[in-house]
Design a protein around this motif. Structure first.
Motif, short mmCIF file in Angstrom:
data_model
loop_
_atom_site.label_atom_id
_atom_site.label_comp_id
_atom_site.label_asym_id
_atom_site.label_seq_id
_atom_site.Cartn_x
_atom_site.Cartn_y
_atom_site.Cartn_z
N THR A 196 -2.09 -7.98 -10.62
CA THR A 196 -2.49 -9.36 -10.89
C THR A 196 -2.10 -10.24 -9.71
OG1 THR A 196 -2.33 -9.10 -13.29
CG2 THR A 196 -2.19 -11.34 -12.42
N LEU A 197 -3.08 -10.97 -9.20
CA LEU A 197 -2.91 -11.75 -7.97
C LEU A 197 -2.73 -13.22 -8.33
CD1 LEU A 197 -5.95 -10.06 -6.22
CD2 LEU A 197 -3.54 -9.37 -6.06
N THR A 198 -1.59 -13.78 -7.98
CA THR A 198 -1.30 -15.17 -8.29
C THR A 198 -1.11 -15.98 -7.02
OG1 THR A 198 1.08 -14.73 -8.43
CG2 THR A 198 -0.19 -14.53 -10.47
N LEU A 199 -1.39 -17.27 -7.12
CA LEU A 199 -1.13 -18.19 -6.02
C LEU A 199 0.23 -18.83 -6.25
CD1 LEU A 199 -4.64 -19.92 -5.80
CD2 LEU A 199 -3.73 -18.13 -4.31
N SER A 200 1.19 -18.51 -5.42
CA SER A 200 2.53 -19.04 -5.61
C SER A 200 3.19 -19.25 -4.25
CB SER A 200 3.39 -18.09 -6.46
OG SER A 200 3.52 -16.84 -5.84
N VAL A 201 4.26 -20.04 -4.25
CA VAL A 201 4.98 -20.33 -3.01
C VAL A 201 5.62 -19.06 -2.47
CG1 VAL A 201 6.86 -21.65 -1.99
CG2 VAL A 201 5.39 -22.70 -3.72
N ASN A 202 6.14 -18.23 -3.38
CA ASN A 202 6.78 -16.98 -2.98
C ASN A 202 6.09 -15.81 -3.67
OD1 ASN A 202 9.02 -18.11 -1.37
ND2 ASN A 202 9.68 -18.98 -3.34
N PRO A 203 4.93 -15.40 -3.17
CA PRO A 203 4.19 -14.34 -3.84
C PRO A 203 4.89 -12.99 -3.72
CG PRO A 203 3.19 -14.85 -1.73
CD PRO A 203 4.26 -15.88 -1.96
N PRO A 204 4.61 -12.07 -4.64
CA PRO A 204 5.16 -10.72 -4.52
C PRO A 204 4.60 -10.05 -3.26
CG PRO A 204 4.21 -11.12 -6.70
CD PRO A 204 3.78 -12.25 -5.83
N PRO A 205 5.23 -8.98 -2.82
CA PRO A 205 4.73 -8.25 -1.64
C PRO A 205 3.51 -7.41 -2.00
CG PRO A 205 6.67 -7.14 -2.49
CD PRO A 205 6.51 -8.40 -3.31
N TYR A 206 2.37 -8.07 -2.15
CA TYR A 206 1.17 -7.39 -2.66
C TYR A 206 0.76 -6.21 -1.79
CZ TYR A 206 0.33 -11.05 -6.11
OH TYR A 206 0.44 -11.89 -7.18
N ALA A 207 0.84 -6.37 -0.47
CA ALA A 207 0.43 -5.27 0.41
C ALA A 207 1.28 -4.03 0.17
CB ALA A 207 0.51 -5.70 1.87
N GLU A 208 2.57 -4.23 -0.11
CA GLU A 208 3.45 -3.09 -0.37
C GLU A 208 3.14 -2.45 -1.71
OE1 GLU A 208 7.61 -3.94 0.30
OE2 GLU A 208 7.10 -5.49 1.77
N PHE A 209 2.89 -3.27 -2.73
CA PHE A 209 2.51 -2.72 -4.03
C PHE A 209 1.20 -1.93 -3.90
CE2 PHE A 209 5.40 -5.89 -6.01
CZ PHE A 209 6.01 -5.07 -6.96
N ARG A 210 0.25 -2.51 -3.15
CA ARG A 210 -1.04 -1.84 -2.96
C ARG A 210 -0.86 -0.50 -2.26
NH1 ARG A 210 -3.77 -5.48 0.43
NH2 ARG A 210 -3.16 -4.21 2.22
N GLN A 211 0.00 -0.46 -1.26
CA GLN A 211 0.21 0.78 -0.53
C GLN A 211 0.85 1.85 -1.40
OE1 GLN A 211 -1.08 1.15 2.63
NE2 GLN A 211 -0.71 3.32 2.13
N VAL A 212 1.75 1.44 -2.28
CA VAL A 212 2.35 2.39 -3.23
C VAL A 212 1.27 3.01 -4.10
CG1 VAL A 212 3.73 2.51 -5.34
CG2 VAL A 212 4.69 1.47 -3.29
N ILE A 213 0.35 2.17 -4.59
CA ILE A 213 -0.73 2.68 -5.43
C ILE A 213 -1.56 3.69 -4.65
CG2 ILE A 213 -2.85 2.05 -6.65
CD1 ILE A 213 -1.50 -0.73 -7.15
N ILE A 214 -1.91 3.36 -3.42
CA ILE A 214 -2.70 4.26 -2.57
C ILE A 214 -1.96 5.58 -2.33
CG2 ILE A 214 -3.66 4.58 -0.26
CD1 ILE A 214 -4.20 1.51 -0.25
N ASP A 215 -0.70 5.48 -1.97
CA ASP A 215 0.09 6.67 -1.65
C ASP A 215 0.34 7.55 -2.88
OD1 ASP A 215 0.23 5.79 0.95
OD2 ASP A 215 2.26 4.96 0.77
N SER A 216 0.33 6.94 -4.06
CA SER A 216 0.63 7.68 -5.29
C SER A 216 -0.51 8.58 -5.73
CB SER A 216 0.95 6.71 -6.43
OG SER A 216 -0.25 6.06 -6.87
N GLY A 217 -1.70 8.30 -5.23
CA GLY A 217 -2.86 9.09 -5.65
C GLY A 217 -3.56 8.55 -6.87
N VAL A 218 -3.12 7.41 -7.41
CA VAL A 218 -3.83 6.77 -8.52
C VAL A 218 -5.22 6.38 -8.04
CG1 VAL A 218 -3.93 4.67 -9.93
CG2 VAL A 218 -1.79 5.95 -9.73
N LYS A 219 -6.24 6.63 -8.88
CA LYS A 219 -7.62 6.42 -8.45
C LYS A 219 -8.32 5.25 -9.14
CE LYS A 219 -7.71 9.57 -5.34
NZ LYS A 219 -7.77 9.14 -3.91
N ILE A 220 -7.58 4.50 -9.96
CA ILE A 220 -8.19 3.35 -10.65
C ILE A 220 -7.22 2.18 -10.58
CG2 ILE A 220 -9.10 2.45 -12.82
CD1 ILE A 220 -9.65 5.39 -13.63
N VAL A 221 -7.72 1.01 -10.19
CA VAL A 221 -6.91 -0.21 -10.16
C VAL A 221 -7.65 -1.31 -10.90
CG1 VAL A 221 -6.05 -2.08 -8.68
CG2 VAL A 221 -5.62 0.31 -8.06
#
Length: 329
Positions: free
Chosen positions: A73-98
């Protein structure tokens, strides 16, 4: 068996998706839904770090070898989560649906698709669904006004929104908001959807990681026991009706701004609701569909029951509804 464009595209047996819910979408629930033939979804931001998400994905893999997804879930905030890192974990894990939700997912869709991952984007309007289709998502989840959480600002219920989406979209879509049983699945398919997405209904399952008191609160509630907050701020949210949500509405009705209610709506208070079972501890989201929820089955039994009931209902309609021939007058 109900086969739709969604089941074929995403490799699942039943056109039933467990939506990614904050604090709820954990491995045990997602795995139970997927193991029964639906599509279970882990919620990425429920995990405190990308590393913790990697561990949660591995836990889910240990519980099922069926397809499951991850919500981002993508939110607009002053201090957003590290989305790129979360995304890379998903890619590296082999999960095929987001499942993506919230703000514009374009950059994430591009990276995910480059790595062979199918993307479902949650939308609250046809215009947003069309934009998601243009940027290349594989399916959308269209949320009617009945849904828990943020239903958008158009206030269009599913009975209109679903067929409107069916008329406009070329890609598969699933309907969300107001679904709890086989009647809802049958209706969604009749209106043109390719499946359903449920949140509140899956909160009331044995594998759901929320306190039993909250599950029983939902079972005992009616369709009238929700509250729309943040209407005045054009950021509408559907939550359980309690003393906190009513106080938020009262403050904003009197001209208050977000700063005046931020301590009431902070997410850590809502998390305590689920952890400790006090429905008055904070803001927590639930849909009007709670009025149709009367038990707390296992997630697997629920998936199979809804699919079987919908199939039976659709079969009975085909047999029992007589279409008389039209004669020239």
């Amino acid at each position: 068996m109900l086969t739709t464009r969604f089941t074929e595209e995403f490799g699942v047996e039943h056109p039933i998706v467990q939506g990614g819910m904050m604090w709820v979408g954990r491995a045990e629930l997602a795995a139970a839904v997927s193991e029964a033939g639906g599509l279970g979804i882990i919620t990425a931001l429920t995990q405190p770090t990308p590393a913790a998400l990697a561990l949660e994905i591995e836990r889910c893999k240990a519980l099922t070898d069926k397809p499951f997804g991850v919500n981002l879930t993508l939110t607009l905030s002053v201090n957003p989560p590290p989305y790129a890192e979360f995304r890379q974990v998903i890619i590296d894990s082999g999960v095929k649906i987001v499942e993506t939700a919230g703000s514009d997912p374009t950059v994430h869709v591009e990276h995910l698709k480059e790595n062979g991952i199918k993307v479902i984007h949650k939308c609250t309007s046809v215009r947003h669904a069309l934009k998601a289709e243009r940027i290349g998502v594989d399916a959308v989840s269209i949320d009617g006004f009945e849904c828990a959480g943020h239903p958008g600002e158009d206030d269009v219920p599913g009975l209109v929104l679903i067929p409107a989406a069916a008329d406009a979209l070329k890609i598969p879509f699933i309907a969300s908001g107001g679904f709890a049983d086989g009647r809802g699945l049958a209706a969604a398919l009749a209106l043109g959807a390719d499946g359903i997405n449920m949140g509140t209904r899956f909160m009331c399952t044995q594998e759901s990681p929320i306190h039993e008191n909250i599950k029983q609160q939902i079972v005992g509630a009616s369709e009238l026991d929700t509250q729309l907050i943040f209407r005045q701020l054009r950021n509408t949210m559907r939550a359980a009706r309690n003393s906190v949500s009513e106080e938020v509405v009262e403050i904003l009705d009197k001209g208050g701004r977000f700063k005046d209610v931020k301590d009431l709506v902070v997410g850590t208070r809502g998390r305590k609701v689920y952890e400790y079972g006090d429905p008055e501890a904070g803001i927590w989201t639930v849909g009007v569909v709670q009025g149709l929820i009367h038990d707390v089955p296992s997630a697997g039994d629920l998936v199979r029951r809804i699919a079987a009931d919908a199939e039976t209902l659709l079969g009975n309609l085909a047999r029992n509804v007589v279409v008389s021939p039209v004669t020239a007058g």
